[in-house]
Design a protein around this motif. Structure first.
Motif, PDB file in Angstrom:
ATOM      1  N   ASP A 123     -38.201  -6.433 -37.699  1.00 35.56           N
ATOM      2  CA  ASP A 123     -39.340  -6.570 -38.614  1.00 35.56           C
ATOM      3  C   ASP A 123     -40.516  -5.781 -38.031  1.00 35.56           C
ATOM      4  O   ASP A 123     -40.909  -6.014 -36.880  1.00 35.56           O
ATOM      5  N   PRO A 124     -41.089  -4.845 -38.797  1.00 37.99           N
ATOM      6  CA  PRO A 124     -42.129  -3.959 -38.239  1.00 37.99           C
ATOM      7  C   PRO A 124     -43.316  -4.699 -37.619  1.00 37.99           C
ATOM      8  O   PRO A 124     -43.733  -4.390 -36.501  1.00 37.99           O
ATOM      9  N   VAL A 125     -43.871  -5.664 -38.351  1.00 37.75           N
ATOM     10  CA  VAL A 125     -45.062  -6.369 -37.860  1.00 37.75           C
ATOM     11  C   VAL A 125     -44.720  -7.223 -36.641  1.00 37.75           C
ATOM     12  O   VAL A 125     -45.457  -7.239 -35.646  1.00 37.75           O
ATOM     13  N   ALA A 126     -43.583  -7.922 -36.700  1.00 37.53           N
ATOM     14  CA  ALA A 126     -43.171  -8.756 -35.569  1.00 37.53           C
ATOM     15  C   ALA A 126     -42.898  -7.905 -34.335  1.00 37.53           C
ATOM     16  O   ALA A 126     -43.264  -8.276 -33.210  1.00 37.53           O
ATOM     17  N   ASN A 127     -42.254  -6.744 -34.533  1.00 28.33           N
ATOM     18  CA  ASN A 127     -41.918  -5.858 -33.426  1.00 28.33           C
ATOM     19  C   ASN A 127     -43.186  -5.314 -32.762  1.00 28.33           C
ATOM     20  O   ASN A 127     -43.323  -5.347 -31.530  1.00 28.33           O
ATOM     21  N   ILE A 128     -44.117  -4.827 -33.580  1.00 29.68           N
ATOM     22  CA  ILE A 128     -45.366  -4.272 -33.037  1.00 29.68           C
ATOM     23  C   ILE A 128     -46.148  -5.346 -32.283  1.00 29.68           C
ATOM     24  O   ILE A 128     -46.620  -5.124 -31.158  1.00 29.68           O
ATOM     25  N   THR A 129     -46.279  -6.528 -32.900  1.00 26.20           N
ATOM     26  CA  THR A 129     -47.100  -7.582 -32.306  1.00 26.20           C
ATOM     27  C   THR A 129     -46.515  -8.085 -30.986  1.00 26.20           C
ATOM     28  O   THR A 129     -47.246  -8.286 -29.998  1.00 26.20           O
ATOM     29  N   ALA A 130     -45.201  -8.266 -30.950  1.00 22.52           N
ATOM     30  CA  ALA A 130     -44.561  -8.725 -29.703  1.00 22.52           C
ATOM     31  C   ALA A 130     -44.706  -7.670 -28.616  1.00 22.52           C
ATOM     32  O   ALA A 130     -44.989  -7.989 -27.448  1.00 22.52           O
ATOM     33  N   ALA A 131     -44.497  -6.393 -28.972  1.00 21.22           N
ATOM     34  CA  ALA A 131     -44.611  -5.311 -27.992  1.00 21.22           C
ATOM     35  C   ALA A 131     -46.033  -5.223 -27.442  1.00 21.22           C
ATOM     36  O   ALA A 131     -46.233  -5.017 -26.237  1.00 21.22           O
ATOM     37  N   CYS A 132     -47.026  -5.377 -28.315  1.00 20.49           N
ATOM     38  CA  CYS A 132     -48.426  -5.317 -27.868  1.00 20.49           C
ATOM     39  C   CYS A 132     -48.772  -6.518 -26.991  1.00 20.49           C
ATOM     40  O   CYS A 132     -49.578  -6.411 -26.053  1.00 20.49           O
ATOM     41  N   ASN A 133     -48.174  -7.666 -27.293  1.00 19.92           N
ATOM     42  CA  ASN A 133     -48.387  -8.862 -26.478  1.00 19.92           C
ATOM     43  C   ASN A 133     -47.817  -8.648 -25.068  1.00 19.92           C
ATOM     44  O   ASN A 133     -48.449  -8.985 -24.059  1.00 19.92           O
ATOM     45  N   TYR A 134     -46.628  -8.045 -25.008  1.00 15.80           N
ATOM     46  CA  TYR A 134     -46.002  -7.725 -23.721  1.00 15.80           C
ATOM     47  C   TYR A 134     -46.831  -6.694 -22.954  1.00 15.80           C
ATOM     48  O   TYR A 134     -47.096  -6.841 -21.753  1.00 15.80           O
ATOM     49  N   ALA A 135     -47.271  -5.636 -23.667  1.00 15.71           N
ATOM     50  CA  ALA A 135     -48.053  -4.577 -23.024  1.00 15.71           C
ATOM     51  C   ALA A 135     -49.378  -5.123 -22.492  1.00 15.71           C
ATOM     52  O   ALA A 135     -49.858  -4.713 -21.424  1.00 15.71           O
TER      53      ALA A 135
END
Length: 251
Positions: free
Chosen positions: A225-237
């Protein structure tokens, strides 16, 4: 013997009762009498102007507008401060109002920095202010986003702002183009992660364990899911590098 005449009291005209004769060598001068009522009227005639000047209402008090400030402490983010201390929860508006003291990077908040988070008037009650804030929030129209890369990034930024996760549009876009060229179904089947059985997936190439650990509530549990993927990646970063904006290569 003379006949007695009838003596009548001469009738005095009401027109002459207000006159008195003053002797001036035998000539009677008719002078008007100033009655008590007339004298009182003359005395008070000049009073209203003074009384009016003395009893003029004071001008209405002008509300005293004061700035509401907040001092940054360790661990603060603009999103957190906006959520807790502003009426519109907008970290962007908070940054715009304080860019001069924050600097060019909104993710770098120095403890001790004093931010202006709003204004208030001393004549407004707390209940009235809370009512106004509540009304303001309840009338905000939910944002809509386009189903494309631009919309996915903007929606992710909104979720990140609510969760206090730093990151900018440019930082996210730059990393997406490098990692997946904007393809939400992208998957890496050749690197060490793939060899270990956890291939990188989605727009920002996140492996399943990382996605699960840094998934943000309110987004899909699907790593593609685009939004879920971006948000999780940014949280990790944010946890590892401070912000997705600081990532300029494989992460």
């Amino acid at each position: 013997m003379p006949v007695r005449g009838k003596h009548r009291r001469p009738r005095t005209s009401h027109l002459t009762r207000g006159m008195v004769a003053a002797g001036t060598g035998g000539v009677a001068l008719a002078l008007p009498l100033v009655s008590a009522t007339g004298a009182h009227a003359a005395t008070t005639a000049g009073v209203p102007a003074q009384a009016t000047a003395a009893t003029k209402a004071a001008p209405a008090a002008v509300p005293d507008v004061k700035l509401v400030t907040y001092k940054v402490v360790a661990g603060d983010t603009l999103s957190k401060i906006a959520r807790e201390h502003t009426t519109d929860d907008s970290w962007q508006a908070l940054y715009k109002a304080n860019a001069a003291v924050i600097g060019s990077d909104p993710t770098l908040l120095r403890p001790g920095t004093t931010l202006t988070v709003g204004t208030k008037t001393t004549q407004t009650s707390t209940k009235s202010a809370e009512s106004t804030a509540s009304t303001s929030k309840s009338t905000v129209t939910p944002a809509t986003y386009s189903n494309d890369l631009d919309g996915w990034i903007k929606e992710s930024l909104a979720v990140m702002a609510q969760s206090g996760i730093p990151g900018t549009y440019d930082g996210i876009y730059r990393n997406i183009i490098r990692e997946s060229a904007g393809n939400p179904a992208a998957i890496n089947n050749w690197d060490s992660n793939a060899a270990a059985g956890t291939p990188s997936k989605g727009l920002l190439q996140v492996i399943d364990p990382t996605f699960a650990a840094y998934h943000v509530a309110g987004t899909s549990m699907d790593p593609y899911d685009p939004v879920a993927n971006i948000t999780a990646a940014c949280n990790y970063a944010a946890a590892k590098y401070g912000s997705i904006d600081n990532v300029n290569g494989a992460y």
